[in-house]
Design a protein around this motif. Structure first.
Motif, mmCIF file in Angstrom:
data_model
loop_
_atom_site.group_PDB
_atom_site.id
_atom_site.type_symbol
_atom_site.label_atom_id
_atom_site.label_comp_id
_atom_site.label_asym_id
_atom_site.label_seq_id
_atom_site.Cartn_x
_atom_site.Cartn_y
_atom_site.Cartn_z
ATOM 1 N N ILE A 1 0.880 -1.166 0.000
ATOM 2 C CA ILE A 1 0.000 0.000 0.000
ATOM 3 C C ILE A 1 0.917 1.214 0.000
ATOM 4 O O ILE A 1 1.689 1.419 0.943
ATOM 5 N N ILE A 2 0.849 2.009 -1.057
ATOM 6 C CA ILE A 2 1.791 3.118 -1.216
ATOM 7 C C ILE A 2 1.027 4.427 -1.402
ATOM 8 O O ILE A 2 0.239 4.564 -2.340
ATOM 9 N N PRO A 3 1.268 5.404 -0.519
ATOM 10 C CA PRO A 3 0.628 6.715 -0.651
ATOM 11 C C PRO A 3 1.361 7.592 -1.661
ATOM 12 O O PRO A 3 2.530 7.364 -1.968
ATOM 13 N N GLU A 4 0.688 8.595 -2.143
ATOM 14 C CA GLU A 4 1.225 9.504 -3.168
ATOM 15 C C GLU A 4 2.575 10.129 -2.809
ATOM 16 O O GLU A 4 3.483 10.081 -3.622
ATOM 17 N N PRO A 5 2.774 10.711 -1.646
ATOM 18 C CA PRO A 5 4.030 11.434 -1.467
ATOM 19 C C PRO A 5 5.283 10.590 -1.332
ATOM 20 O O PRO A 5 6.367 11.126 -1.409
ATOM 21 N N GLU A 6 5.189 9.296 -1.135
ATOM 22 C CA GLU A 6 6.435 8.562 -0.867
ATOM 23 C C GLU A 6 6.443 7.165 -1.470
ATOM 24 O O GLU A 6 5.786 6.308 -0.921
ATOM 25 N N PRO A 7 7.076 6.751 -2.369
ATOM 26 C CA PRO A 7 7.596 7.404 -3.562
ATOM 27 C C PRO A 7 6.452 7.533 -4.544
ATOM 28 O O PRO A 7 6.030 6.534 -5.090
ATOM 29 N N GLU A 8 5.958 8.682 -4.740
ATOM 30 C CA GLU A 8 4.793 8.955 -5.579
ATOM 31 C C GLU A 8 4.664 7.928 -6.710
ATOM 32 O O GLU A 8 5.412 7.962 -7.676
ATOM 33 N N PRO A 9 3.736 6.955 -6.577
ATOM 34 C CA PRO A 9 3.651 5.905 -7.594
ATOM 35 C C PRO A 9 3.089 6.433 -8.900
ATOM 36 O O PRO A 9 1.931 6.789 -8.994
ATOM 37 N N GLU A 10 3.922 6.509 -9.899
ATOM 38 C CA GLU A 10 3.532 6.964 -11.234
ATOM 39 C C GLU A 10 3.280 5.698 -12.044
ATOM 40 O O GLU A 10 4.201 4.989 -12.409
ATOM 41 N N VAL A 11 2.003 5.382 -12.269
ATOM 42 C CA VAL A 11 1.626 4.145 -12.942
ATOM 43 C C VAL A 11 1.598 4.378 -14.446
ATOM 44 O O VAL A 11 0.850 5.218 -14.931
ATOM 45 N N HIS A 12 2.421 3.636 -15.168
ATOM 46 C CA HIS A 12 2.523 3.776 -16.632
ATOM 47 C C HIS A 12 1.739 2.655 -17.303
ATOM 48 O O HIS A 12 2.187 1.518 -17.341
ATOM 49 N N PHE A 13 0.548 2.997 -17.822
ATOM 50 C CA PHE A 13 -0.252 2.018 -18.542
ATOM 51 C C PHE A 13 0.334 1.827 -19.938
ATOM 52 O O PHE A 13 0.413 0.732 -20.447
ATOM 53 N N ILE A 14 0.713 2.924 -20.575
ATOM 54 C CA ILE A 14 1.465 2.907 -21.834
ATOM 55 C C ILE A 14 2.641 3.827 -21.571
ATOM 56 O O ILE A 14 2.467 5.008 -21.293
ATOM 57 N N ARG A 15 3.862 3.299 -21.633
ATOM 58 C CA ARG A 15 5.059 4.026 -21.206
ATOM 59 C C ARG A 15 5.087 5.469 -21.703
ATOM 60 O O ARG A 15 5.072 5.724 -22.895
ATOM 61 N N ASP A 16 5.118 6.393 -20.735
ATOM 62 C CA ASP A 16 5.233 7.833 -20.966
ATOM 63 C C ASP A 16 4.098 8.429 -21.790
ATOM 64 O O ASP A 16 4.193 9.564 -22.234
ATOM 65 N N VAL A 17 3.007 7.678 -21.995
ATOM 66 C CA VAL A 17 1.860 8.207 -22.733
ATOM 67 C C VAL A 17 0.639 8.238 -21.827
ATOM 68 O O VAL A 17 0.000 9.270 -21.672
ATOM 69 N N GLU A 18 0.291 7.099 -21.243
ATOM 70 C CA GLU A 18 -0.840 7.010 -20.329
ATOM 71 C C GLU A 18 -0.289 6.809 -18.928
ATOM 72 O O GLU A 18 0.183 5.724 -18.590
ATOM 73 N N VAL A 19 -0.327 7.876 -18.137
ATOM 74 C CA VAL A 19 0.268 7.856 -16.801
ATOM 75 C C VAL A 19 -0.778 8.303 -15.788
ATOM 76 O O VAL A 19 -1.507 9.259 -16.022
ATOM 77 N N ALA A 20 -0.858 7.607 -14.661
ATOM 78 C CA ALA A 20 -1.765 7.982 -13.576
ATOM 79 C C ALA A 20 -0.945 8.086 -12.296
ATOM 80 O O ALA A 20 0.017 7.341 -12.093
ATOM 81 N N VAL A 21 -1.336 9.016 -11.434
ATOM 82 C CA VAL A 21 -0.677 9.169 -10.133
ATOM 83 C C VAL A 21 -1.774 9.142 -9.065
ATOM 84 O O VAL A 21 -2.330 10.172 -8.701
ATOM 85 N N PRO A 22 -2.105 7.936 -8.578
ATOM 86 C CA PRO A 22 -3.159 7.840 -7.566
ATOM 87 C C PRO A 22 -2.696 8.377 -6.216
ATOM 88 O O PRO A 22 -1.502 8.377 -5.920
ATOM 89 N N ASP A 23 -3.643 8.851 -5.423
ATOM 90 C CA ASP A 23 -3.315 9.308 -4.068
ATOM 91 C C ASP A 23 -2.847 8.145 -3.206
ATOM 92 O O ASP A 23 -1.976 8.293 -2.357
ATOM 93 N N LEU A 24 -3.437 7.001 -3.423
ATOM 94 C CA LEU A 24 -3.130 5.811 -2.651
ATOM 95 C C LEU A 24 -3.343 4.626 -3.583
ATOM 96 O O LEU A 24 -4.344 4.585 -4.305
ATOM 97 N N ALA A 25 -2.418 3.696 -3.622
ATOM 98 C CA ALA A 25 -2.548 2.542 -4.515
ATOM 99 C C ALA A 25 -2.078 1.290 -3.799
ATOM 100 O O ALA A 25 -1.241 1.348 -2.901
#
Length: 83
Positions: free
Chosen positions: A35-59
């Motif tokens: 369980i990873i919160p946004e500020p540490e290490p902000e999980p940048e989820v790449h669905f399509i590398r560098d094109v479709e990116v999501a940054v959830p508050d909590l994942a």
């Protein structure tokens, strides 16, 4: 994007504490999750590398699907749960 409001941060923190105990640490729950919160290490989820990116508050990722947490902020395994 502007920084979240105080209420947003408070809600994110409270949710993280309540979800992390049983799922991340296995206290009173199944465990087996990252369980990873946004500020540490902000999980940048790449669905399509560098094109479709999501940054959830909590994942959350099941450890059986993602054996270890990536070194950097780029996560290429889609989370099993997000908020």
């Amino acid at each position: 994007m502007p920084r979240p409001s105080g209420r947003h941060g408070l809600a994110e923190s409270a949710l993280g504490v309540n979800v992390s105990g049983p799922f991340h640490f296995g206290r009173g729950g199944p465990g087996g999750w990252w369980i990873i919160p946004e500020p540490e290490p902000e999980p940048e989820v790449h669905f399509i590398r560098d094109v479709e990116v999501a940054v959830p508050d909590l994942a959350g990722w099941r450890r059986e699907r993602m054996a270890s947490v990536p070194e950097g902020h780029r996560f290429e395994v889609a989370p099993d749960w997000g908020c």
